[in-house]
Structures are given as C-alpha cells and as structure tokens.
Design a protein around this motif. Sequence first.
Motif, PDB file in Angstrom:
ATOM      1  N   UNK A   5       0.810  -1.076   0.080  1.00  0.00           N
ATOM      2  CA  UNK A   5      -0.004  -0.113  -0.073  1.00  0.00           C
ATOM      3  C   UNK A   5       1.009   1.328  -0.093  1.00  0.00           C
ATOM      4  N   UNK A   6       1.789   1.145   0.820  1.00  0.00           N
ATOM      5  CA  UNK A   6       2.979   2.483   0.967  1.00  0.00           C
ATOM      6  C   UNK A   6       3.508   2.455  -0.359  1.00  0.00           C
ATOM      7  N   UNK A   7       3.877   1.738  -0.952  1.00  0.00           N
ATOM      8  CA  UNK A   7       4.643   1.588  -2.213  1.00  0.00           C
ATOM      9  C   UNK A   7       3.823   2.248  -3.464  1.00  0.00           C
ATOM     10  N   UNK A   8       2.567   1.542  -3.571  1.00  0.00           N
ATOM     11  CA  UNK A   8       1.630   1.857  -4.345  1.00  0.00           C
ATOM     12  C   UNK A   8       1.239   3.616  -4.028  1.00  0.00           C
ATOM     13  N   UNK A   9       1.211   4.150  -2.970  1.00  0.00           N
ATOM     14  CA  UNK A   9       0.744   5.444  -2.770  1.00  0.00           C
ATOM     15  C   UNK A   9       2.020   6.216  -3.239  1.00  0.00           C
ATOM     16  N   UNK A  10       3.289   5.869  -3.147  1.00  0.00           N
ATOM     17  CA  UNK A  10       4.487   6.739  -3.680  1.00  0.00           C
ATOM     18  C   UNK A  10       4.380   6.594  -5.065  1.00  0.00           C
ATOM     19  N   UNK A  11       4.045   5.574  -5.682  1.00  0.00           N
ATOM     20  CA  UNK A  11       4.150   5.413  -7.020  1.00  0.00           C
ATOM     21  C   UNK A  11       2.825   6.236  -7.751  1.00  0.00           C
ATOM     22  N   UNK A  12       1.781   6.398  -7.140  1.00  0.00           N
ATOM     23  CA  UNK A  12       0.714   7.158  -7.602  1.00  0.00           C
ATOM     24  C   UNK A  12       0.970   8.654  -7.437  1.00  0.00           C
ATOM     25  N   UNK A  13       1.649   9.024  -6.378  1.00  0.00           N
ATOM     26  CA  UNK A  13       2.192  10.523  -6.434  1.00  0.00           C
ATOM     27  C   UNK A  13       3.118  10.777  -7.408  1.00  0.00           C
ATOM     28  N   UNK A  14       4.117   9.952  -7.744  1.00  0.00           N
ATOM     29  CA  UNK A  14       5.183  10.092  -8.447  1.00  0.00           C
ATOM     30  C   UNK A  14       4.501   9.973  -9.922  1.00  0.00           C
ATOM     31  N   UNK A  15       3.551   9.297 -10.250  1.00  0.00           N
ATOM     32  CA  UNK A  15       2.764   9.482 -11.530  1.00  0.00           C
ATOM     33  C   UNK A  15       1.996  10.520 -11.655  1.00  0.00           C
ATOM     34  N   UNK A  16       1.281  10.871 -10.750  1.00  0.00           N
ATOM     35  CA  UNK A  16       0.464  12.395 -10.790  1.00  0.00           C
ATOM     36  C   UNK A  16       1.574  13.481 -11.015  1.00  0.00           C
ATOM     37  N   UNK A  17       2.678  13.429 -10.338  1.00  0.00           N
ATOM     38  CA  UNK A  17       3.468  14.217 -10.530  1.00  0.00           C
ATOM     39  C   UNK A  17       4.302  14.373 -11.675  1.00  0.00           C
ATOM     40  N   UNK A  18       4.185  13.480 -12.512  1.00  0.00           N
ATOM     41  CA  UNK A  18       4.807  13.404 -13.706  1.00  0.00           C
ATOM     42  C   UNK A  18       3.996  14.034 -15.067  1.00  0.00           C
ATOM     43  N   UNK A  19       2.474  14.469 -14.580  1.00  0.00           N
ATOM     44  CA  UNK A  19       1.797  15.119 -15.492  1.00  0.00           C
ATOM     45  C   UNK A  19       2.358  16.406 -15.698  1.00  0.00           C
ATOM     46  N   UNK A  20       1.859  16.896 -16.911  1.00  0.00           N
ATOM     47  CA  UNK A  20       2.113  18.358 -17.193  1.00  0.00           C
ATOM     48  C   UNK A  20       1.823  19.218 -15.871  1.00  0.00           C
ATOM     49  N   UNK A  21       2.328  20.272 -15.580  1.00  0.00           N
ATOM     50  CA  UNK A  21       1.898  21.405 -14.718  1.00  0.00           C
ATOM     51  C   UNK A  21       0.386  21.823 -15.057  1.00  0.00           C
ATOM     52  N   UNK A  22      -0.374  21.810 -13.942  1.00  0.00           N
ATOM     53  CA  UNK A  22      -1.843  22.223 -14.203  1.00  0.00           C
ATOM     54  C   UNK A  22      -2.765  21.396 -14.862  1.00  0.00           C
ATOM     55  N   UNK A  23      -2.350  20.072 -15.017  1.00  0.00           N
ATOM     56  CA  UNK A  23      -3.147  19.336 -15.641  1.00  0.00           C
ATOM     57  C   UNK A  23      -3.756  18.342 -14.595  1.00  0.00           C
ATOM     58  N   UNK A  24      -5.346  18.334 -14.457  1.00  0.00           N
ATOM     59  CA  UNK A  24      -5.981  17.508 -13.458  1.00  0.00           C
ATOM     60  C   UNK A  24      -5.826  16.042 -14.191  1.00  0.00           C
ATOM     61  N   UNK A  25      -5.529  15.119 -13.323  1.00  0.00           N
ATOM     62  CA  UNK A  25      -5.245  13.623 -13.573  1.00  0.00           C
ATOM     63  C   UNK A  25      -6.388  12.902 -12.846  1.00  0.00           C
ATOM     64  N   UNK A  26      -7.362  12.406 -13.890  1.00  0.00           N
ATOM     65  CA  UNK A  26      -8.399  11.735 -13.355  1.00  0.00           C
ATOM     66  C   UNK A  26      -8.180  10.220 -13.155  1.00  0.00           C
TER      67      UNK A  26
END
Length: 169
Positions: A5-26
């Motif tokens: 669960x912790x590893x997946x939380x970090x992966x999700x945050x890194x993935x959201x952080x890789x989106x272009x600035x200002x883009x909402x990730x659904x």
Amino acid sequence: MFSKRTQLCIDVLVTIGSAPQGVLVNTQALAEKMSISISHIESILRLLREGGFVRSVRGPGGGYFMTRHPDQISVWAVVSAVGGLEELDTPSSTFTHPTDALENTLYQVIKGFLSNKTLGEFVKADPTWHVRPQPIRFGFGLGPKPASLMPVAPNSVFELSSFLHTAAA
C-alpha cells in the motif's frame, strides 16, 4: 521494505507528479497508466487525500492534483502518513530486548534517509500524458443582466396581488 500500500501510494504520487503542470489527472487515466483497477486507485487516492498530498476537483474535466510540488514532499512524509514500513514498526523506547537498541538505530537511519529523499527525485516529465482539452461551453456566454436592466416584477404568481397593490400606491 515498504508495504504494498505504501509503495503504491508513492507510485501514484510520482505518476501524478509526472503529468504536465496544471493538468488534472482523473482516476481512469491514472488506472490505465499504472495498469491498476479504478477502484484500487480510488482507495489509494482517498489515503493520499486524507494525508493532504492530493486534492480533487469534481465535475467534467475534473481530476486530482498534488497540493505541493513533488520537490517539497519527502518520501518519509508519505511513508509515515499512509502506513509506514512493513517490517519495521516504531521501535520501543524501553529497550527490554538486547536487539532493541539496534532496531532503534536502524529505524533512525531509515527515517533520516527517507526524510532527505523527495518525490521530485523520482518524477520525470511524461509527454505521453493525455492532456484533455478544455470542456466545451454551451450557451452564448450570457450572464445575469445588470441591475438597471432587470425588470421589476414579482417572482411568483402568488406575489402578484401584493405587487400590484404596492405598485398602485
């Protein structure tokens, strides 16, 4: 060392952080990107929202965004907020066992190391993110009329008689 669960939380945050600035990730795009079910992604995003790492925007064109820049979020902050480490719990301070001092030292070293690592170190700009176009706005862009153009009339049929009495007076 990290729980799944912790590893997946970090992966999700890194993935959201890789989106272009200002883009909402659904959640659908995130689930497709990470090859995880939408329901599982939603449960992870709930943990991250409760931890204060992401916020959501509802409605068409909505999604999730990080509350802080990835360079400002330490890995330890995520680990401690979402469940910690699998093998190492917070060591006891009573030192009842001979290895308690060793565990305490190891815990402090891991905590110090993860506190100095930020999510920004793992985020790489990902140009393959699907950037959704701005939603189409229907209508003519008309807003409320200015007060000078607003008609003076009752709001309902039931107020008509009282309006007529006050207008005649």
